[in-house]
Design a protein around this motif. Structure first.
Motif, PDB file in Angstrom:
ATOM      1  N   ALA A  57       0.196  -4.520   7.716  1.00  0.00           N
ATOM      2  CA  ALA A  57      -0.797  -3.462   7.598  1.00  0.00           C
ATOM      3  C   ALA A  57      -0.645  -2.826   6.214  1.00  0.00           C
ATOM      4  CB  ALA A  57      -0.583  -2.419   8.686  1.00  0.00           C
ATOM      5  N   ARG A  58      -1.717  -2.276   5.717  1.00  0.00           N
ATOM      6  CA  ARG A  58      -1.700  -1.680   4.375  1.00  0.00           C
ATOM      7  C   ARG A  58      -0.564  -0.664   4.221  1.00  0.00           C
ATOM      8  NH1 ARG A  58      -6.907   1.075   1.345  1.00  0.00           N
ATOM      9  NH2 ARG A  58      -5.757   1.926  -0.408  1.00  0.00           N
ATOM     10  N   GLU A  59      -0.348   0.168   5.233  1.00  0.00           N
ATOM     11  CA  GLU A  59       0.695   1.189   5.141  1.00  0.00           C
ATOM     12  C   GLU A  59       2.113   0.610   5.247  1.00  0.00           C
ATOM     13  OE1 GLU A  59      -1.349   0.780   8.936  1.00  0.00           O
ATOM     14  OE2 GLU A  59      -2.110   1.603   7.068  1.00  0.00           O
ATOM     15  N   GLN A  60       2.241  -0.659   5.613  1.00  0.00           N
ATOM     16  CA  GLN A  60       3.558  -1.302   5.703  1.00  0.00           C
ATOM     17  C   GLN A  60       3.760  -2.339   4.600  1.00  0.00           C
ATOM     18  OE1 GLN A  60       3.141  -2.824   9.696  1.00  0.00           O
ATOM     19  NE2 GLN A  60       4.354  -1.141  10.536  1.00  0.00           N
ATOM     20  N   ALA A  61       2.789  -2.494   3.744  1.00  0.00           N
ATOM     21  CA  ALA A  61       2.849  -3.493   2.678  1.00  0.00           C
ATOM     22  C   ALA A  61       3.739  -3.010   1.535  1.00  0.00           C
ATOM     23  CB  ALA A  61       1.443  -3.764   2.160  1.00  0.00           C
ATOM     24  N   PRO A  62       4.201  -3.930   0.702  1.00  0.00           N
ATOM     25  CA  PRO A  62       4.988  -3.535  -0.462  1.00  0.00           C
ATOM     26  C   PRO A  62       4.211  -2.559  -1.357  1.00  0.00           C
ATOM     27  CG  PRO A  62       5.052  -5.915  -0.166  1.00  0.00           C
ATOM     28  CD  PRO A  62       4.033  -5.374   0.799  1.00  0.00           C
ATOM     29  N   ALA A  63       4.928  -1.778  -2.126  1.00  0.00           N
ATOM     30  CA  ALA A  63       4.315  -0.761  -2.991  1.00  0.00           C
ATOM     31  C   ALA A  63       3.282  -1.367  -3.939  1.00  0.00           C
ATOM     32  CB  ALA A  63       5.398  -0.027  -3.773  1.00  0.00           C
ATOM     33  N   VAL A  64       3.499  -2.589  -4.409  1.00  0.00           N
ATOM     34  CA  VAL A  64       2.551  -3.205  -5.334  1.00  0.00           C
ATOM     35  C   VAL A  64       1.189  -3.399  -4.671  1.00  0.00           C
ATOM     36  CG1 VAL A  64       3.213  -5.618  -4.834  1.00  0.00           C
ATOM     37  CG2 VAL A  64       2.234  -5.008  -7.068  1.00  0.00           C
ATOM     38  N   ALA A  68      -2.236  -1.796  -5.935  1.00  0.00           N
ATOM     39  CA  ALA A  68      -3.391  -2.680  -6.159  1.00  0.00           C
ATOM     40  C   ALA A  68      -4.610  -2.139  -5.429  1.00  0.00           C
ATOM     41  CB  ALA A  68      -3.075  -4.099  -5.697  1.00  0.00           C
ATOM     42  N   ALA A  69      -4.424  -1.661  -4.208  1.00  0.00           N
ATOM     43  CA  ALA A  69      -5.540  -1.108  -3.440  1.00  0.00           C
ATOM     44  C   ALA A  69      -6.144   0.101  -4.154  1.00  0.00           C
ATOM     45  CB  ALA A  69      -5.079  -0.735  -2.033  1.00  0.00           C
ATOM     46  N   VAL A  70      -5.303   0.983  -4.668  1.00  0.00           N
ATOM     47  CA  VAL A  70      -5.786   2.170  -5.395  1.00  0.00           C
ATOM     48  C   VAL A  70      -6.569   1.742  -6.635  1.00  0.00           C
ATOM     49  CG1 VAL A  70      -5.009   4.156  -6.775  1.00  0.00           C
ATOM     50  CG2 VAL A  70      -3.998   3.718  -4.527  1.00  0.00           C
ATOM     51  N   GLN A  71      -6.018   0.793  -7.394  1.00  0.00           N
ATOM     52  CA  GLN A  71      -6.685   0.347  -8.616  1.00  0.00           C
ATOM     53  C   GLN A  71      -7.987  -0.392  -8.309  1.00  0.00           C
ATOM     54  OE1 GLN A  71      -4.156  -1.485 -11.618  1.00  0.00           O
ATOM     55  NE2 GLN A  71      -2.474  -0.087 -11.132  1.00  0.00           N
ATOM     56  N   LEU A  72      -8.008  -1.185  -7.253  1.00  0.00           N
ATOM     57  CA  LEU A  72      -9.239  -1.890  -6.870  1.00  0.00           C
ATOM     58  C   LEU A  72     -10.316  -0.901  -6.434  1.00  0.00           C
ATOM     59  CD1 LEU A  72      -7.636  -4.899  -5.029  1.00  0.00           C
ATOM     60  CD2 LEU A  72      -9.257  -5.086  -6.940  1.00  0.00           C
ATOM     61  N   GLU A  73      -9.937   0.108  -5.673  1.00  0.00           N
ATOM     62  CA  GLU A  73     -10.919   1.116  -5.254  1.00  0.00           C
ATOM     63  C   GLU A  73     -11.522   1.821  -6.462  1.00  0.00           C
ATOM     64  OE1 GLU A  73      -8.531   3.336  -2.475  1.00  0.00           O
ATOM     65  OE2 GLU A  73      -8.806   1.821  -0.900  1.00  0.00           O
ATOM     66  N   ALA A  74     -10.699   2.132  -7.467  1.00  0.00           N
ATOM     67  CA  ALA A  74     -11.204   2.757  -8.689  1.00  0.00           C
ATOM     68  C   ALA A  74     -12.105   1.789  -9.457  1.00  0.00           C
ATOM     69  CB  ALA A  74     -10.043   3.224  -9.560  1.00  0.00           C
ATOM     70  N   TYR A  75     -11.743   0.519  -9.486  1.00  0.00           N
ATOM     71  CA  TYR A  75     -12.564  -0.503 -10.146  1.00  0.00           C
ATOM     72  C   TYR A  75     -13.943  -0.583  -9.484  1.00  0.00           C
ATOM     73  CZ  TYR A  75     -14.297  -5.133 -11.390  1.00  0.00           C
ATOM     74  OH  TYR A  75     -15.093  -6.172 -11.813  1.00  0.00           O
ATOM     75  N   PHE A  76     -13.969  -0.688  -8.163  1.00  0.00           N
ATOM     76  CA  PHE A  76     -15.248  -0.801  -7.454  1.00  0.00           C
ATOM     77  C   PHE A  76     -16.087   0.467  -7.577  1.00  0.00           C
ATOM     78  CE2 PHE A  76     -12.999  -4.163  -4.875  1.00  0.00           C
ATOM     79  CZ  PHE A  76     -13.733  -5.213  -5.392  1.00  0.00           C
ATOM     80  N   ALA A  77     -15.442   1.605  -7.802  1.00  0.00           N
ATOM     81  CA  ALA A  77     -16.166   2.867  -8.001  1.00  0.00           C
ATOM     82  C   ALA A  77     -16.658   3.002  -9.437  1.00  0.00           C
ATOM     83  CB  ALA A  77     -15.262   4.045  -7.639  1.00  0.00           C
TER      84      ALA A  77
END
Length: 181
Positions: A57-64, A68-77
């Motif tokens: 799950a996203r909350e159990q995934a490695p910090a990277v 990546a999720a934060v950076q991708l969300e900013a990219y798509f925005a």
């Protein structure tokens, strides 16, 4: 998450994968605990699910993965053009050289396969560059969508030409149309 949560019994980083929703459909992020090793769109031609490891799950995934999720969300925005993540794609020396050149293509710009081959001092290697681009395991982050044909046309993309067109439109600041289904 602790370091032991992402390593196997020998201390080797364990590869895991996490699904992330995106405007392009689900993305699969693959990480070795330290670096991102894959980012695959739903219909990615060369994805290898047998090498992704267990799903987290996203909350159990490695910090990277979280970063990546934060950076991708900013990219798509439309708020981010490039990515600053530790990457560890697996490939040949030539593939690695091509993927490094892809990361040098500025946000919102494109290059041809021939231009990339010339930049690698291999002007006759356009087809080999095309094969390496097609094997890019880190879609979007290593921007293979920024590579076009010699005549300026959109050419193959592991996630489909419609997604490639949407990514390029996003980077030009246009409002791309939503994907069907």
């Amino acid at each position: 998450m602790t370091e032991t949560d992402t390593t196997d019994t020998t201390g080797t980083p364990q590869t895991t994968h996490t699904l992330l929703d995106s405007p392009l459909g689900p993305l699969t992020l693959v990480a070795d605990g330290v670096a991102l090793t894959g980012l695959h769109l739903a219909e990615h031609r060369h994805a290898s699910p047998d090498h992704w490891g267990p799903r987290r799950a996203r909350e159990q995934a490695p910090a990277v993965v979280a970063e990546a999720a934060v950076q991708l969300e900013a990219y798509f925005a439309g708020e981010r053009g490039d990515f600053t993540l530790p990457l560890a794609p697996s490939g040949t020396a030539f593939q690695q050289a091509v993927w490094a050149r892809l990361r040098e293509i500025p946000h919102g710009e494109t290059r041809t396969y021939g231009a990339i081959a010339a930049a690698l001092d291999r002007p006759g290697a356009s087809r080999a560059v095309g094969l390496a681009v097609g094997r890019n395991p880190l879609s979007i982050i290593v921007p293979c969508h920024r590579v076009i044909g010699a005549d300026g046309s959109l050419t193959g993309y592991g996630g489909g030409l419609e997604r490639k067109e949407r990514l390029l439109a996003l980077e030009r600041g246009e409002a791309p149309l939503p994907l069907d289904g």
